[in-house]
Design a protein around this motif. Sequence first.
Motif, mmCIF file in Angstrom:
data_model
loop_
_atom_site.group_PDB
_atom_site.id
_atom_site.type_symbol
_atom_site.label_atom_id
_atom_site.label_comp_id
_atom_site.label_asym_id
_atom_site.label_seq_id
_atom_site.Cartn_x
_atom_site.Cartn_y
_atom_site.Cartn_z
ATOM 1 N N GLY A 90 -8.695 -2.477 -0.290
ATOM 2 C CA GLY A 90 -8.598 -1.098 0.160
ATOM 3 C C GLY A 90 -7.208 -0.601 0.450
ATOM 4 N N VAL A 91 -6.178 -1.431 0.186
ATOM 5 C CA VAL A 91 -4.791 -1.034 0.437
ATOM 6 C C VAL A 91 -3.938 -1.363 -0.769
ATOM 7 C CG1 VAL A 91 -4.981 -1.382 2.934
ATOM 8 C CG2 VAL A 91 -4.149 -3.258 1.487
ATOM 9 N N ILE A 92 -2.709 -0.868 -0.764
ATOM 10 C CA ILE A 92 -1.691 -1.267 -1.725
ATOM 11 C C ILE A 92 -0.713 -2.182 -0.992
ATOM 12 C CG2 ILE A 92 0.176 -0.529 -3.253
ATOM 13 C CD1 ILE A 92 -1.271 2.179 -3.486
ATOM 14 N N TYR A 93 -0.626 -3.428 -1.434
ATOM 15 C CA TYR A 93 0.381 -4.349 -0.898
ATOM 16 C C TYR A 93 1.673 -4.123 -1.683
ATOM 17 C CZ TYR A 93 -3.607 -6.852 1.143
ATOM 18 O OH TYR A 93 -4.746 -7.176 1.841
ATOM 19 N N ALA A 94 2.796 -4.033 -0.984
ATOM 20 C CA ALA A 94 4.076 -3.786 -1.646
ATOM 21 C C ALA A 94 5.149 -4.707 -1.087
ATOM 22 C CB ALA A 94 4.510 -2.328 -1.467
ATOM 23 N N ASN A 95 5.758 -5.503 -1.976
ATOM 24 C CA ASN A 95 6.961 -6.226 -1.586
ATOM 25 C C ASN A 95 8.080 -5.236 -1.301
ATOM 26 O OD1 ASN A 95 6.023 -8.760 -3.768
ATOM 27 N ND2 ASN A 95 6.770 -9.251 -1.732
ATOM 28 N N VAL A 96 8.880 -5.505 -0.298
ATOM 29 C CA VAL A 96 10.085 -4.718 -0.032
ATOM 30 C C VAL A 96 11.269 -5.550 -0.504
ATOM 31 C CG1 VAL A 96 11.490 -3.552 1.695
ATOM 32 C CG2 VAL A 96 8.998 -3.603 1.939
ATOM 33 N N TRP A 97 11.980 -5.024 -1.497
ATOM 34 C CA TRP A 97 13.024 -5.792 -2.176
ATOM 35 C C TRP A 97 14.083 -6.318 -1.204
ATOM 36 C CZ3 TRP A 97 18.094 -4.070 -4.315
ATOM 37 C CH2 TRP A 97 18.662 -5.052 -5.141
ATOM 38 N N HIS A 98 14.456 -7.581 -1.411
ATOM 39 C CA HIS A 98 15.456 -8.268 -0.591
ATOM 40 C C HIS A 98 15.022 -8.396 0.863
ATOM 41 C CE1 HIS A 98 18.936 -9.613 -2.826
ATOM 42 N NE2 HIS A 98 18.802 -8.573 -3.627
ATOM 43 N N SER A 99 13.729 -8.518 1.103
ATOM 44 C CA SER A 99 13.256 -8.796 2.454
ATOM 45 C C SER A 99 12.080 -9.759 2.366
ATOM 46 C CB SER A 99 12.819 -7.511 3.170
ATOM 47 O OG SER A 99 11.477 -7.184 2.859
ATOM 48 N N SER A 100 11.652 -10.242 3.517
ATOM 49 C CA SER A 100 10.478 -11.123 3.595
ATOM 50 C C SER A 100 9.280 -10.371 4.129
ATOM 51 C CB SER A 100 10.781 -12.345 4.485
ATOM 52 O OG SER A 100 11.780 -13.152 3.897
ATOM 53 N N GLU A 101 9.294 -9.037 4.001
ATOM 54 C CA GLU A 101 8.178 -8.215 4.462
ATOM 55 C C GLU A 101 7.355 -7.686 3.292
ATOM 56 O OE1 GLU A 101 10.208 -9.016 7.793
ATOM 57 O OE2 GLU A 101 11.215 -7.755 6.328
ATOM 58 N N VAL A 102 6.074 -7.600 3.528
ATOM 59 C CA VAL A 102 5.148 -6.962 2.606
ATOM 60 C C VAL A 102 4.449 -5.855 3.386
ATOM 61 C CG1 VAL A 102 3.068 -7.245 1.208
ATOM 62 C CG2 VAL A 102 4.804 -9.058 1.254
ATOM 63 N N LEU A 103 4.378 -4.668 2.811
ATOM 64 C CA LEU A 103 3.729 -3.536 3.464
ATOM 65 C C LEU A 103 2.297 -3.394 2.961
ATOM 66 C CD1 LEU A 103 6.533 -0.810 3.206
ATOM 67 C CD2 LEU A 103 6.230 -2.586 4.955
ATOM 68 N N GLU A 104 1.393 -3.014 3.873
ATOM 69 C CA GLU A 104 0.045 -2.595 3.510
ATOM 70 C C GLU A 104 0.014 -1.069 3.616
ATOM 71 O OE1 GLU A 104 -3.281 -4.485 5.368
ATOM 72 O OE2 GLU A 104 -2.224 -6.383 5.598
ATOM 73 N N ILE A 105 -0.287 -0.421 2.490
ATOM 74 C CA ILE A 105 -0.173 1.033 2.402
ATOM 75 C C ILE A 105 -1.538 1.646 2.134
ATOM 76 C CG2 ILE A 105 0.915 2.923 1.115
ATOM 77 C CD1 ILE A 105 3.041 0.734 0.245
ATOM 78 N N ASP A 106 -1.878 2.697 2.879
ATOM 79 C CA ASP A 106 -3.079 3.470 2.610
ATOM 80 C C ASP A 106 -2.817 4.289 1.339
ATOM 81 O OD1 ASP A 106 -5.048 5.460 2.469
ATOM 82 O OD2 ASP A 106 -5.224 5.643 4.636
ATOM 83 N N PRO A 107 -3.546 4.038 0.246
ATOM 84 C CA PRO A 107 -3.248 4.752 -0.994
ATOM 85 C C PRO A 107 -3.533 6.245 -0.942
ATOM 86 C CG PRO A 107 -5.199 3.382 -1.239
ATOM 87 C CD PRO A 107 -4.608 3.039 0.086
ATOM 88 N N ASN A 108 -4.345 6.684 0.009
ATOM 89 C CA ASN A 108 -4.669 8.107 0.107
ATOM 90 C C ASN A 108 -3.593 8.910 0.829
ATOM 91 O OD1 ASN A 108 -7.455 8.170 -1.074
ATOM 92 N ND2 ASN A 108 -7.817 6.702 0.571
ATOM 93 N N THR A 109 -2.961 8.297 1.827
ATOM 94 C CA THR A 109 -1.988 9.017 2.650
ATOM 95 C C THR A 109 -0.552 8.535 2.482
ATOM 96 O OG1 THR A 109 -2.217 7.506 4.525
ATOM 97 C CG2 THR A 109 -3.772 9.358 4.399
ATOM 98 N N GLY A 110 -0.370 7.304 1.993
ATOM 99 C CA GLY A 110 0.951 6.712 1.921
ATOM 100 C C GLY A 110 1.408 6.086 3.225
ATOM 101 N N HIS A 111 0.591 6.194 4.282
ATOM 102 C CA HIS A 111 0.978 5.617 5.566
ATOM 103 C C HIS A 111 0.949 4.086 5.507
ATOM 104 C CE1 HIS A 111 -0.596 9.494 7.750
ATOM 105 N NE2 HIS A 111 0.433 9.712 6.945
ATOM 106 N N VAL A 112 1.956 3.437 6.069
ATOM 107 C CA VAL A 112 1.962 1.986 6.209
ATOM 108 C C VAL A 112 1.044 1.622 7.372
ATOM 109 C CG1 VAL A 112 3.348 -0.045 6.737
ATOM 110 C CG2 VAL A 112 4.278 1.744 5.248
ATOM 111 N N VAL A 113 -0.041 0.921 7.072
ATOM 112 C CA VAL A 113 -1.020 0.580 8.112
ATOM 113 C C VAL A 113 -0.792 -0.804 8.687
ATOM 114 C CG1 VAL A 113 -2.762 2.149 7.178
ATOM 115 C CG2 VAL A 113 -2.707 -0.231 6.403
ATOM 116 N N ALA A 114 0.000 -1.640 7.984
ATOM 117 C CA ALA A 114 0.317 -2.971 8.502
ATOM 118 C C ALA A 114 1.579 -3.480 7.827
ATOM 119 C CB ALA A 114 -0.838 -3.938 8.270
ATOM 120 N N VAL A 115 2.290 -4.358 8.535
ATOM 121 C CA VAL A 115 3.482 -5.026 8.017
ATOM 122 C C VAL A 115 3.238 -6.521 8.089
ATOM 123 C CG1 VAL A 115 5.955 -5.396 8.291
ATOM 124 C CG2 VAL A 115 4.966 -3.155 8.807
#
Length: 263
Positions: free
Chosen positions: A186-211
């Motif tokens: 139900g989310v879009i997981y996105a690597n953030v380049w040159h970091s060790s974080e992955v974002l969980e993004i609500d595809p409907n709003t673009g809001h980051v719901v988890a890091v």
Amino acid sequence: MRKSSWVLSLYALGASCAPAHRAVPEVQEGLTPQRRVARIVREYPHSTEAFTQGLVFHQGRLYESTGHQGTLRQLSFDKAEPVWLEPLGNIFTEGLASDGERLYQLTWTEGLLYTWRGDPPKRERTTRYAGDGWGLCYWEGKLVRSDGSSTLTFHAPEDFRPLGTVEVTLQGQPMDQLNELECANGVIYANVWHSSEVLEIDPNTGHVVAVIDASELTRNVAPQLRSTEAVLNGIAVEPGTGRMFMTGKLWPKLFEVRLEPAN
């Protein structure tokens, strides 16, 4: 390969607990996103020559798109060498997505989308598009593309025409350097380049719901890395089982991970 690295620290975000797999919660812009950590469940070999740009399960097999001397390859869980590989010459291939029937592979600056079909995959068509290609995933009948900015663009799979965009924001702030994508749970997981974080993004709003803090993985492989570009990049969730896998560019390991609430 990229522009400036991502400099916004995410460790100051407040903690919140939630299960690793769930429906996207109702999130109001400006609220603190949940925090998770990626814990290593199992390790598998991965080629240190693979500049990983895309990772996805397709028809029960794990495929990878690699950059520089571009390739599409089917991975093995038993050895670092791929089961099957199609070289693409000097094309810098990037994100990779599956709709269950076809594979779709981006190129970085060439403006070409490769569509593959069959077993082993054969290139069915090449489609031109405008802009950079970084990450790609398949969500509800659409292909979702990142281009290094804070904007995700939705495309029609049959001709890659743009269907709309959404801006990715964390507590109201645009988030750029979005790289490899995976649409699952139900989310879009996105690597953030040159970091060790992955974002969980609500595809409907673009809001980051988890890091997601995936630094346990980068610490594990750090002693074996020989390039500053050998960074976390590659997320795949196995349909049916929900198992999640992560790796990085030029990494010697592919990891099965479990997401847990941060302490």
